[in-house]
Enzyme design. Structure first.
Site, short mmCIF file in Angstrom:
data_model
loop_
_atom_site.label_atom_id
_atom_site.label_comp_id
_atom_site.label_asym_id
_atom_site.label_seq_id
_atom_site.Cartn_x
_atom_site.Cartn_y
_atom_site.Cartn_z
N SER A 103 -9.10 -7.47 -25.56
CA SER A 103 -10.18 -8.35 -25.14
C SER A 103 -11.02 -8.61 -26.39
O SER A 103 -11.56 -7.68 -26.98
CB SER A 103 -11.02 -7.65 -24.07
N LYS A 146 -6.88 -11.74 -24.82
CA LYS A 146 -7.89 -12.30 -23.91
C LYS A 146 -9.11 -12.61 -24.74
O LYS A 146 -9.54 -11.78 -25.54
CB LYS A 146 -8.20 -11.27 -22.82
N LYS A 176 -13.17 -13.99 -24.72
CA LYS A 176 -14.36 -14.24 -23.90
C LYS A 176 -14.75 -15.69 -24.08
O LYS A 176 -14.67 -16.23 -25.20
CB LYS A 176 -15.50 -13.33 -24.37
N ASP A 227 -11.90 -14.77 -20.23
CA ASP A 227 -12.81 -14.05 -19.33
C ASP A 227 -14.20 -14.66 -19.49
O ASP A 227 -14.77 -14.66 -20.59
CB ASP A 227 -12.84 -12.56 -19.71
N GLU A 257 -10.60 -15.23 -15.89
CA GLU A 257 -11.22 -14.08 -15.23
C GLU A 257 -12.68 -14.39 -14.89
O GLU A 257 -13.43 -14.85 -15.74
CB GLU A 257 -11.12 -12.89 -16.20
N ASP A 302 -12.84 -9.81 -11.41
CA ASP A 302 -13.25 -8.54 -12.00
C ASP A 302 -14.52 -8.10 -11.27
O ASP A 302 -14.46 -7.37 -10.26
CB ASP A 302 -13.48 -8.76 -13.52
N LYS A 339 -11.09 -1.83 -12.50
CA LYS A 339 -11.82 -0.92 -13.39
C LYS A 339 -12.24 0.25 -12.53
O LYS A 339 -12.92 0.06 -11.51
CB LYS A 339 -13.06 -1.59 -13.97
N GLY A 346 -11.27 -2.82 -19.18
CA GLY A 346 -11.91 -1.85 -20.06
C GLY A 346 -13.41 -2.08 -20.10
O GLY A 346 -13.89 -3.17 -19.75
O1 OSB Z 1 -15.45 -8.15 -18.35
O2 OSB Z 1 -13.82 -6.98 -18.98
C1 OSB Z 1 -15.01 -7.27 -19.06
C2 OSB Z 1 -16.61 -5.16 -21.81
C3 OSB Z 1 -17.85 -4.91 -21.27
C4 OSB Z 1 -18.16 -5.46 -20.06
C5 OSB Z 1 -17.24 -6.24 -19.37
C6 OSB Z 1 -15.99 -6.47 -19.91
C7 OSB Z 1 -15.68 -5.95 -21.16
C8 OSB Z 1 -14.43 -6.20 -21.84
C9 OSB Z 1 -14.01 -5.18 -22.87
O3 OSB Z 1 -13.77 -7.21 -21.72
C10 OSB Z 1 -12.66 -4.63 -22.65
C11 OSB Z 1 -12.43 -3.48 -23.59
O4 OSB Z 1 -12.81 -2.34 -23.26
O5 OSB Z 1 -11.89 -3.73 -24.66
MG MG Z 2 -13.91 -9.05 -17.16
#
Ligand code: OSB
Ligand code: MG
Length: 370
Positions: free
Chosen positions: A135, A161, A163, A188, A213, A238, A262, A290
């Site tokens: 991510s 992925k 953001k 995401d 996402e 999510d 999660k 994560g």
């Molecule tokens: O939406 O998946 C998410 C990190 C903090 C809060 C929300 C998210 C995330 C990530 C990080 O996408 C995923 C990772 O741990 O690498």
């Molecule tokens: Mg997410």
């Protein structure tokens, strides 16, 4: 096992690289670690609540007193046959799923150590390796993002992925796809869009994404169902999925075609297994999300990802992507073809580095059975 004491610790760890989502940028993590004690053995877990109540309404300073005042007391002194027996003991507390998950998961970890079983097998895992994706947060420039993707692909990760948010989306995807037309790619949004942006959201369809996402409100299912009807791209939920009932509802109304599990967001391993079960019954693929975890939380994500429904690469990646030095040994590493192997050994297969944790600790509290 009788839970004799529960320890809370806050450690602070700077990230190797800042992480930015549609709700903000973070440079250093404040991490709440939980230890459950029984018969001289300790089970460990990580509370994934963030530094701020932005991803969810929980944050580290809400989780701490919730655990000391409401979640630990009903568990302490209890003789538990198995870790999932924690769930009814804390059911009276509404919400606070990340806080509950931390205590429950520490007790799963404890049970695995006490009974000398692999945690992943206790959970019902079947995989001996898990597929890894990354991510990648919002960066200062497109150039910086493309460089990061290049590095992660070279490291072997099977899915990228990124953001997205308004202003950092279609323009970015055009650049990624013109350079890498065929990689497995997802986005995401962490709830950065609204349904009245439908025409804009349709533009995502041209990039043959694996999924988009959580495009809409963090607590919404109904409007995601309306959006899914209009998009070719599969929606993955999510934030909206807090429990198995939410997954069943979302799938009944076709609000998504994929679910991100999660373990902290749904309140612990027991509920994560229930969400997994709902998705299995309907042939819906899941993957493990994560929360920028330290090694303690990361190895629990690895164990969960060994379940059969985890059919897509997760956001579970190598320790060194986050930390100069992780608090477990060995650190989590990913093979050149993008997998983390799962060993058939008792516990998690990783040792917790208590010496290092001691140095990183900024506050600590132990509550004992009366
Ligand atoms: O939406 O998946 C998410 C990190 C903090 C809060 C929300 C998210 C995330 C990530 C990080 O996408 C995923 C990772 O741990 O690498
Ligand atoms: Mg997410």
């Amino acid at each position: 096992m009788k839970i004799e004491a529960i320890t809370l610790r806050e450690i602070q760890m700077p990230l190797v690289h800042f992480f930015e989502t549609s709700f903000g940028r973070i440079y250093t993590r404040r991490i709440l670690l939980i230890t459950a004690h029984s018969q001289g053995v300790q089970g460990w877990a990580e509370c994934v609540a963030g530094e701020d109540p932005f991803y969810s309404d929980e944050w580290i300073d809400s989780a701490w007193p919730t655990i000391t005042q409401y979640i630990a007391p009903p568990v302490l002194g209890q003789e538990l046959a198995q870790a999932r027996d924690v769930v009814p003991l804390v059911a009276k507390v509404r919400g606070h799923r990340m806080a509950k998950a931390a205590v429950e998961n520490a007790i799963w970890d404890l049970e695995a150590r006490l009974t000398q079983q692999p945690l992943w097998k206790m959970l019902g895992g079947t995989r001996t390796r898990i597929a890894c994706g990354v991510s990648i947060g919002i960066q200062d420039s497109h150039q910086q993002l493309l460089q990061k993707i290049e590095t992660e692909l070279a490291a072997g990760y099977q899915r990228i992925k990124v953001k997205v948010k308004p202003g950092w989306d279609i323009n970015v995807l055009e650049k990624i796809r013109s350079r890498w037309p065929d990689i497995l790619l997802s986005v995401d949004a962490n709830s950065a869009y609204r349904l009245d942006q439908l025409e804009h959201l349709r533009l995502f369809d041209q990039f043959h994404l694996l999924m988009i996402e959580q495009p809409l409100w963090y607590d919404d299912i109904y409007n995601h169902a309306r959006l899914q009807k209009e998009l070719k791209t599969s929606i993955c939920l999510d934030e909206s999925i807090r429990q198995a009932r939410d997954a069943a509802f979302a799938l009944d109304v076709d609000a998504c075609r994929i679910i991100n599990i999660k373990v902290g967001r749904v309140g612990g391993f027991t509920q994560a297994l229930a969400v997994h079960q709902v998705c299995r019954q309907r042939n819906i693929p899941v993957w493990c999300g994560g929360m920028l975890e330290s090694g303690v939380g990361r190895v629990h994500n690895i164990a969960l990802s060994s379940l059969p429904g985890f059919q897509l690469p997760g956001d579970v990646s190598a320790s060194q992507r986050y930390w100069k030095e992780d608090i477990i040994e060995p650190e989590v590493t990913v093979s050149a073809d993008g997998f983390i192997p799962i060993a058939d050994v008792p516990g998690t297969g990783y040792r917790v580095r208590e010496d290092l944790i001691e140095k990183l600790t900024v506050r600590q509290q132990t509550i004992r059975a009366a």
